[in-house]
Write a protein that holds these residues in place. Structure first.
Motif, PDB file in Angstrom:
ATOM      1  N   HIS A 415      25.108 -14.206  99.082  1.00  0.00           N
ATOM      2  CA  HIS A 415      24.048 -14.148  98.067  1.00  0.00           C
ATOM      3  C   HIS A 415      22.697 -13.792  98.643  1.00  0.00           C
ATOM      4  CE1 HIS A 415      26.869 -15.586  95.206  1.00  0.00           C
ATOM      5  NE2 HIS A 415      26.977 -16.806  95.724  1.00  0.00           N
ATOM      6  N   GLY A 416      22.668 -13.402  99.913  1.00  0.00           N
ATOM      7  CA  GLY A 416      21.378 -13.042 100.505  1.00  0.00           C
ATOM      8  C   GLY A 416      21.391 -13.267 101.996  1.00  0.00           C
ATOM      9  N   GLU A 417      20.209 -13.234 102.615  1.00  0.00           N
ATOM     10  CA  GLU A 417      20.097 -13.512 104.051  1.00  0.00           C
ATOM     11  C   GLU A 417      18.621 -13.619 104.425  1.00  0.00           C
ATOM     12  OE1 GLU A 417      21.647  -9.840 103.781  1.00  0.00           O
ATOM     13  OE2 GLU A 417      19.556  -9.610 103.163  1.00  0.00           O
ATOM     14  N   ALA A 418      18.393 -14.109 105.639  1.00  0.00           N
ATOM     15  CA  ALA A 418      17.018 -14.163 106.143  1.00  0.00           C
ATOM     16  C   ALA A 418      16.477 -12.734 106.172  1.00  0.00           C
ATOM     17  CB  ALA A 418      16.989 -14.770 107.546  1.00  0.00           C
ATOM     18  N   ALA A 419      15.185 -12.549 105.894  1.00  0.00           N
ATOM     19  CA  ALA A 419      14.638 -11.186 105.795  1.00  0.00           C
ATOM     20  C   ALA A 419      13.159 -11.159 106.145  1.00  0.00           C
ATOM     21  CB  ALA A 419      14.840 -10.649 104.383  1.00  0.00           C
ATOM     22  N   VAL A 420      12.716  -9.965 106.491  1.00  0.00           N
ATOM     23  CA  VAL A 420      11.308  -9.744 106.809  1.00  0.00           C
ATOM     24  C   VAL A 420      10.782  -8.665 105.876  1.00  0.00           C
ATOM     25  CG1 VAL A 420       9.725  -8.837 108.545  1.00  0.00           C
ATOM     26  CG2 VAL A 420      11.567 -10.376 109.226  1.00  0.00           C
ATOM     27  N   THR A 421       9.590  -8.848 105.370  1.00  0.00           N
ATOM     28  CA  THR A 421       8.987  -7.840 104.495  1.00  0.00           C
ATOM     29  C   THR A 421       7.585  -7.530 105.000  1.00  0.00           C
ATOM     30  OG1 THR A 421      10.253  -8.506 102.582  1.00  0.00           O
ATOM     31  CG2 THR A 421       8.200  -7.406 102.132  1.00  0.00           C
ATOM     32  N   TYR A 422       7.157  -6.315 104.767  1.00  0.00           N
ATOM     33  CA  TYR A 422       5.817  -5.912 105.172  1.00  0.00           C
ATOM     34  C   TYR A 422       4.997  -5.536 103.958  1.00  0.00           C
ATOM     35  CZ  TYR A 422       8.171  -5.643 109.618  1.00  0.00           C
ATOM     36  OH  TYR A 422       8.892  -5.955 110.727  1.00  0.00           O
ATOM     37  N   ARG A 423       3.721  -5.779 104.071  1.00  0.00           N
ATOM     38  CA  ARG A 423       2.798  -5.388 103.021  1.00  0.00           C
ATOM     39  C   ARG A 423       2.549  -3.882 103.080  1.00  0.00           C
ATOM     40  NH1 ARG A 423      -3.152  -5.961 101.461  1.00  0.00           N
ATOM     41  NH2 ARG A 423      -3.189  -4.219 102.896  1.00  0.00           N
ATOM     42  N   LEU A 424       2.653  -3.351 104.296  1.00  0.00           N
ATOM     43  CA  LEU A 424       2.464  -1.917 104.517  1.00  0.00           C
ATOM     44  C   LEU A 424       3.412  -1.128 103.630  1.00  0.00           C
ATOM     45  CD1 LEU A 424       1.157   0.225 106.490  1.00  0.00           C
ATOM     46  CD2 LEU A 424       3.289   0.060 107.779  1.00  0.00           C
ATOM     47  N   ARG A 425       2.912  -0.075 103.018  1.00  0.00           N
ATOM     48  CA  ARG A 425       3.792   0.765 102.212  1.00  0.00           C
ATOM     49  C   ARG A 425       3.829   2.175 102.763  1.00  0.00           C
ATOM     50  NH1 ARG A 425       1.381  -1.650  96.840  1.00  0.00           N
ATOM     51  NH2 ARG A 425       0.792  -3.432  98.105  1.00  0.00           N
ATOM     52  N   ASP A 426       4.791   2.939 102.350  1.00  0.00           N
ATOM     53  CA  ASP A 426       4.892   4.285 102.882  1.00  0.00           C
ATOM     54  C   ASP A 426       3.643   5.088 102.533  1.00  0.00           C
ATOM     55  OD1 ASP A 426       7.130   4.100 104.382  1.00  0.00           O
ATOM     56  OD2 ASP A 426       8.510   4.700 102.803  1.00  0.00           O
ATOM     57  N   TRP A 427       3.338   6.008 103.410  1.00  0.00           N
ATOM     58  CA  TRP A 427       2.084   6.764 103.349  1.00  0.00           C
ATOM     59  C   TRP A 427       2.260   7.938 102.386  1.00  0.00           C
ATOM     60  CZ3 TRP A 427       0.206   9.646 108.396  1.00  0.00           C
ATOM     61  CH2 TRP A 427      -0.898  10.445 108.084  1.00  0.00           C
ATOM     62  N   LEU A 428       1.556   7.846 101.277  1.00  0.00           N
ATOM     63  CA  LEU A 428       1.623   8.897 100.269  1.00  0.00           C
ATOM     64  C   LEU A 428       0.782  10.072 100.762  1.00  0.00           C
ATOM     65  CD1 LEU A 428       0.761   8.334  96.492  1.00  0.00           C
ATOM     66  CD2 LEU A 428       1.060  10.502  97.634  1.00  0.00           C
ATOM     67  N   LEU A 429       1.412  11.179 101.059  1.00  0.00           N
ATOM     68  CA  LEU A 429       0.659  12.242 101.721  1.00  0.00           C
ATOM     69  C   LEU A 429       0.351  13.453 100.856  1.00  0.00           C
ATOM     70  CD1 LEU A 429       2.382  14.985 103.105  1.00  0.00           C
ATOM     71  CD2 LEU A 429       3.810  13.018 103.617  1.00  0.00           C
ATOM     72  N   SER A 430       0.992  13.601  99.690  1.00  0.00           N
ATOM     73  CA  SER A 430       0.707  14.796  98.891  1.00  0.00           C
ATOM     74  C   SER A 430      -0.543  14.606  98.042  1.00  0.00           C
ATOM     75  CB  SER A 430       1.911  15.128  98.009  1.00  0.00           C
ATOM     76  OG  SER A 430       2.474  13.974  97.441  1.00  0.00           O
ATOM     77  N   ARG A 431      -1.255  15.705  97.852  1.00  0.00           N
ATOM     78  CA  ARG A 431      -2.488  15.670  97.057  1.00  0.00           C
ATOM     79  C   ARG A 431      -2.483  16.850  96.096  1.00  0.00           C
ATOM     80  NH1 ARG A 431      -2.263  11.654  99.063  1.00  0.00           N
ATOM     81  NH2 ARG A 431      -3.703  10.457 100.325  1.00  0.00           N
ATOM     82  N   GLN A 432      -3.031  16.620  94.903  1.00  0.00           N
ATOM     83  CA  GLN A 432      -3.057  17.684  93.908  1.00  0.00           C
ATOM     84  C   GLN A 432      -4.377  18.436  93.975  1.00  0.00           C
ATOM     85  OE1 GLN A 432      -1.939  14.337  93.002  1.00  0.00           O
ATOM     86  NE2 GLN A 432      -0.080  15.267  93.814  1.00  0.00           N
ATOM     87  N   ARG A 433      -4.722  18.832  95.192  1.00  0.00           N
ATOM     88  CA  ARG A 433      -5.987  19.516  95.377  1.00  0.00           C
ATOM     89  C   ARG A 433      -5.791  20.788  96.176  1.00  0.00           C
ATOM     90  NH1 ARG A 433     -10.610  16.712  93.258  1.00  0.00           N
ATOM     91  NH2 ARG A 433     -11.560  18.579  94.111  1.00  0.00           N
ATOM     92  N   TYR A 434      -6.786  21.654  96.138  1.00  0.00           N
ATOM     93  CA  TYR A 434      -6.679  22.970  96.750  1.00  0.00           C
ATOM     94  C   TYR A 434      -6.888  22.961  98.262  1.00  0.00           C
ATOM     95  CZ  TYR A 434      -7.849  27.690  98.158  1.00  0.00           C
ATOM     96  OH  TYR A 434      -7.882  28.875  98.818  1.00  0.00           O
ATOM     97  N   TRP A 435      -8.005  22.387  98.694  1.00  0.00           N
ATOM     98  CA  TRP A 435      -8.459  22.585 100.080  1.00  0.00           C
ATOM     99  C   TRP A 435      -7.757  21.639 101.057  1.00  0.00           C
ATOM    100  CZ3 TRP A 435      -9.988  26.400 102.650  1.00  0.00           C
ATOM    101  CH2 TRP A 435     -10.777  26.298 103.803  1.00  0.00           C
ATOM    102  N   GLY A 436      -6.495  21.960 101.310  1.00  0.00           N
ATOM    103  CA  GLY A 436      -5.713  21.155 102.245  1.00  0.00           C
ATOM    104  C   GLY A 436      -4.570  21.975 102.795  1.00  0.00           C
ATOM    105  N   CYS A 437      -3.828  21.386 103.686  1.00  0.00           N
ATOM    106  CA  CYS A 437      -2.719  22.082 104.321  1.00  0.00           C
ATOM    107  C   CYS A 437      -1.524  22.156 103.365  1.00  0.00           C
ATOM    108  CB  CYS A 437      -2.328  21.321 105.586  1.00  0.00           C
ATOM    109  SG  CYS A 437      -0.865  21.957 106.400  1.00  0.00           S
TER     110      CYS A 437
END
Length: 812
Positions: A415-437
RNA sequence: GCCGGGGUGGCGAAACUGGUCAGACGCGCCUGACUUAAAAUCAGGUGUCCCCCGUGGGGCGUGCGGGUUCGAGUCCCGCCCCCGGCACCA
């Protein structure tokens, strides 16, 4: 414009005009890459070209240059590079405002800034120069993105993401400051969108662990901020079956010991799971609630003390430990993207759950007896240590025994197990803007997501007419550019139109510096391993968890790929305080910038370079003011005067005079301040002191030596005047002259001023020989008439002797 | 609320591991030199209160209140204020 002869007055401008071209021509600021030399890589965080440099930049680069020049004089082969973080929103916003092309605006600003760096006399190796918006650079940003994609570290998913309604783009969590957009300050809202992410969470543990390598070398506060940001918490995963739903729902809890106290179950309202689980009868109410949640800004959502809201989903969850049936709610106090987006609610021992329970009249069951009053009555959840109650066979166990015991039992029963969680979330890298790579990806109806083949890089940013953000990338309007043959099947496909977050560009620039013109790879490993990790990285605190975390992540990934041989990019970090003006951080967007140029014209570059660090401790914030810059100019005039006078005197060999002793003490102080303590205001003050002494003792036998030393010691801050005076003292190039060394023998004095205290108060002071024994010191002290007067026949109970300092006589 | 950093002269600040009456260095202010004069420049003085014509001497002083110590800006306990970061993270 000749400066030969004996001008009586110091003129900063002729000196700058004389030496800048010489330094340039002789390439004195380029490393010789000689393997036998000890080397130093000194990097200032590169500049964003949003206009001309302001005093904040002037301070930052004055510090960096002092470090670089000090290292050079200490005999290091120094690499001190420069570049521009030239992609990004402000260029685009400025372009919109002025109807200018973002390119033109950006590159014009870069030229202006480059000119300012030159005028300040910063010791830069210009061969390293790079701009992240050059196709030659971003080609490799794209290449690195593709390597990340191959490893599954860059991926696309649909998720509730931060949306800035003004900038019309998504933002990474790190770019949301207290619920507001990092750039424009607008409250951020949530949207469900399909976006590109970097799997930085896969590196959470290593980002945390490797901080051990940085301990003591990075400011504590930055390490603390990163640690908090990663936010590791240990606990357990628990699976709850939902009636009428096949797959069990998993929750994360730090308190598995309170499992018997779970009286309801909550799912984040904006998670897909909530919509999926919602029963037919509750659908209408649920839809209305989700709509309301979506509209709320992040700031409203997070504000403390806010009423708990939510709706029942018409479902029942089954507690795996006791089979109890508990109701399921959707609420916005549970976050969709932390843990599993669902929680077991234990109102007796969690304040948020208790607030919700009271708002919805749900039962509150105490399962850990902490000795504190009943939460049912006080409305305060209890979180302390205690003993389990109402928990079946676990009753009587202490909290800390119960946590592993229950976790182990959950695992045993599946029904489960010991676990570790992080507050850090994946880095959202896309942007809906023109002046970028541009993101080098093609979307094909047949093949799905297809990476652009390496030999087609770079995917060049197309020229378009309309930069206006519309909630989707302006690149989408470049129809011819978007339409492309699928690299895999050859059918018509479409290019990805989002661009990358500028923090991607800045996550690897400090490696490109080492091999800035490489056309076949981002850099050669050998060169990068030669210079990195960076010996001294210098920049603003504002990047504590943005750039500094992302760059660490990138380097770890590159290390895994075998592209670099180190795990941490910045061996030592110095964060300077921010420069404030009129109550706000000096910045172009706030319109409170102070331009160094007029001051350079009035006083010369050396004065500006001295004044910025002299403003106060450079690691602390400082309010900009110019009262006193005049004094700095006076100091250089005085240095000029006393040095030219000293130049008339014969060379002073090693002599022992008061002035030579002062000189050696100053060498020791300045070396320690720059080299070890990393303080910049006190070494300048120390040289001022020395110059004052020289002025007072023009006939001292060591006067020429003292003046030569003052000139050497001021070189890291005021290189132009130093170079000129050094020549006038009859020497060759100062840039190859060694840093002066303090003679330990002359640091100590033969006599010292003995302070005599009675009961801790100073009563007399006398000049005594340094080699007197403690007994003799006490004898001298007690012999003093002033001390005798204080003793007044009283009993001496104790005497304390501090060598070379004082004697304290304690009387009854 | 939690985690950092800080509170020292009219101002920016020194004092790095408790030890030379705290206040280096700079600004400002005062005095003097130069000047017909002013500016600029240079030199000296400048925490504060008290006694003294002066020399000199004494008291009080590092946000507030306690404590440890021969000795505290520095260490400990309890407060107050300012700045920054995080903030429903289960």
């Amino acid at each position: 414009m000749t400066i030969e002869g004996d001008e009586p007055r110091y003129d900063p401008h002729t000196i700058v005009d004389k030496w800048l071209p010489v330094w340039d021509e002789l390439h004195v600021h380029e490393p010789v890459d000689d393997d036998s030399l000890k080397r130093r890589y000194v990097v200032d965080m590169f500049s964003y070209p949003s206009g001309d440099l302001h005093m904040g930049h002037a301070e930052a680069f004055s510090i960096g240059d002092a470090v670089a020049r000090y290292a050079m004089m200490c005999g290091y082969d120094v690499l001190h590079p420069i570049g521009w973080d030239s992609f990004g929103l402000p260029a685009e916003n400025a372009a919109l405002k002025r109807g200018q092309d973002p390119r033109e605006w950006t590159y014009k600003n870069i030229e202006t800034q480059a000119e300012s760096f030159k005028r300040l006399g910063i010791s830069i190796d210009w061969r390293t120069r790079l701009h992240t918006s050059d196709p030659e650079y971003y080609r490799w940003t794209q290449w690195l993105f593709l390597r990340m994609y191959e490893r599954g570290l860059a991926y696309r998913k649909s998720a509730p993401v931060n949306w800035c309604p003004v900038d019309q783009t998504v933002l990474a969590n790190e770019q949301v400051i207290a619920g507001n957009c990092e750039r424009c300050g607008t409250p951020v809202t949530k949207r469900n969108l399909t976006q590109w992410f970097f799997r930085i969470t896969a590196y959470a543990e290593r980002l945390l662990d490797d901080m051990a390598l940085l301990e003591g070398k990075w400011p504590d506060r930055v390490l603390t901020m990163q640690r908090n940001w990663i936010g590791k918490s240990t606990g357990a995963h628990v699976d709850f079956r939902i009636e009428g739903h096949e797959v069990p729902i998993r929750v994360f809890t730090t308190r598995p010991d309170t499992l018997f106290g779970a009286t309801f179950f909550v799912i984040a309202a904006d998670s897909p799971l909530a919509a999926e689980l919602c029963s037919e009868d509750n659908r209408e109410e649920f839809a209305a609630y989700v709509e309301q949640v979506r509209k709320a800004t992040e700031i409203e959502r997070l504000s403390e003390g806010r009423e708990k809201t939510g709706v029942p989903l018409g479902r029942v969850a089954i507690n795996p430990i006791n089979g109890e049936h508990i109701p399921v709610f959707a609420a916005d106090y549970v976050l969709a993207d932390y843990g599993t987006g669902a929680i077991m609610a234990v109102p007796a021992h969690d304040q948020r759950d208790l607030d919700f329970a009271r708002a919805f009249d749900l039962p509150v069951r105490v399962v850990v007896d902490t000795g504190q009053p009943d939460p049912n009555e006080t409305g305060l959840a209890t979180a302390g240590d205690g003993v389990l109650v109402n928990s079946g066979s676990y009753d009587g166990k202490r909290k800390e025994e119960a946590i592993p015991a229950i976790a182990a039992d959950l695992q045993r029963d599946g029904h489960g197990e010991a676990a570790v969680t992080y507050r850090l979330r994946d880095w959202l890298l896309s942007r809906q803007r023109y002046w970028g790579c541009p993101i080098p990806i093609v979307h094909c109806d047949e093949c799905g997501i297809v990476p652009v083949p390496e030999d087609e890089l770079p995917v060049v940013l197309p020229e378009i007419d309309d930069y206006l953000p519309k909630g989707r990338s302006p690149l989408a309007t470049a129809e011819e550019w978007v339409r492309v043959d699928c690299p895999r099947c050859g059918r018509e496909a479409r290019r990805e139109t989002d661009t990358m977050d500028t923090f991607v560009d800045s996550s690897w620039y400090f490696m490109r510096y080492c091999d800035a013109r490489n056309e076949t790879a981002p850099f050669e490993r050998e060169l990068v391993d030669y210079w990195l990790p960076i010996d001294q990285y210098i920049g603003g605190v504002e990047h504590a968890i943005l750039h500094l975390l992302y760059a660490r992540f990138f380097v770890k990934v590159l290390n895994d790929m075998g592209l670099v041989g180190f795990r941490e990019p910045f061996a030592r970090l110095f964060t300077q305080g921010m420069v404030y003006y009129r109550g706000a951080k000096m910045s172009k967007s706030r319109g409170n910038v102070v331009d160094p140029q007029p001051f350079i014209e009035r006083f010369g570059a050396d004065v500006v370079r001295l004044w910025c660090p002299f403003l106060g401790p450079v690691d602390q914030d400082a309010e900009w003011h110019e009262d006193g810059m005049e004094g700095m100019s006076r100091f250089l005039h005085k240095l000029w005067r006393v040095t030219l006078a000293a130049a008339e005197r014969p060379p002073s060999a090693r002599v022992d005079t008061p002035l030579s002793r002062k000189t050696h003490r100053t060498i020791a102080k300045v070396s320690d301040d720059i080299g070890r303590r990393f303080v910049m205001n006190t070494p300048i003050a120390a040289v001022m002191e020395l110059v004052n002494e020289i002025g007072r003792a023009p006939d001292d036998a060591a006067v020429r030596f003292a003046a030569e030393t003052a000139v050497s010691l001021i070189q890291p801050y005021a290189p132009h005047i130093a170079e000129e005076l050094w020549r006038r003292l009859g020497h060759e190039a100062l840039w190859v002259a060694p840093w002066p060394e303090a003679d330990p023998a002359l640091l100590q004095t033969d006599t010292f001023e003995l302070v005599v205290q009675v009961n801790g108060r100073v009563r007399d002071r006398m000049e005594v020989a340094a080699d007197l024994s403690e007994a003799e010191l006490v004898a001298r002290a007690t012999a003093s008439p002033k001390v005798q007067a204080q003793l007044d026949g009283g009993q001496i109970r104790q005497t304390i002797v501090v060598p070379r300092k004082l004697v304290n006589i304690v009387v009854a």
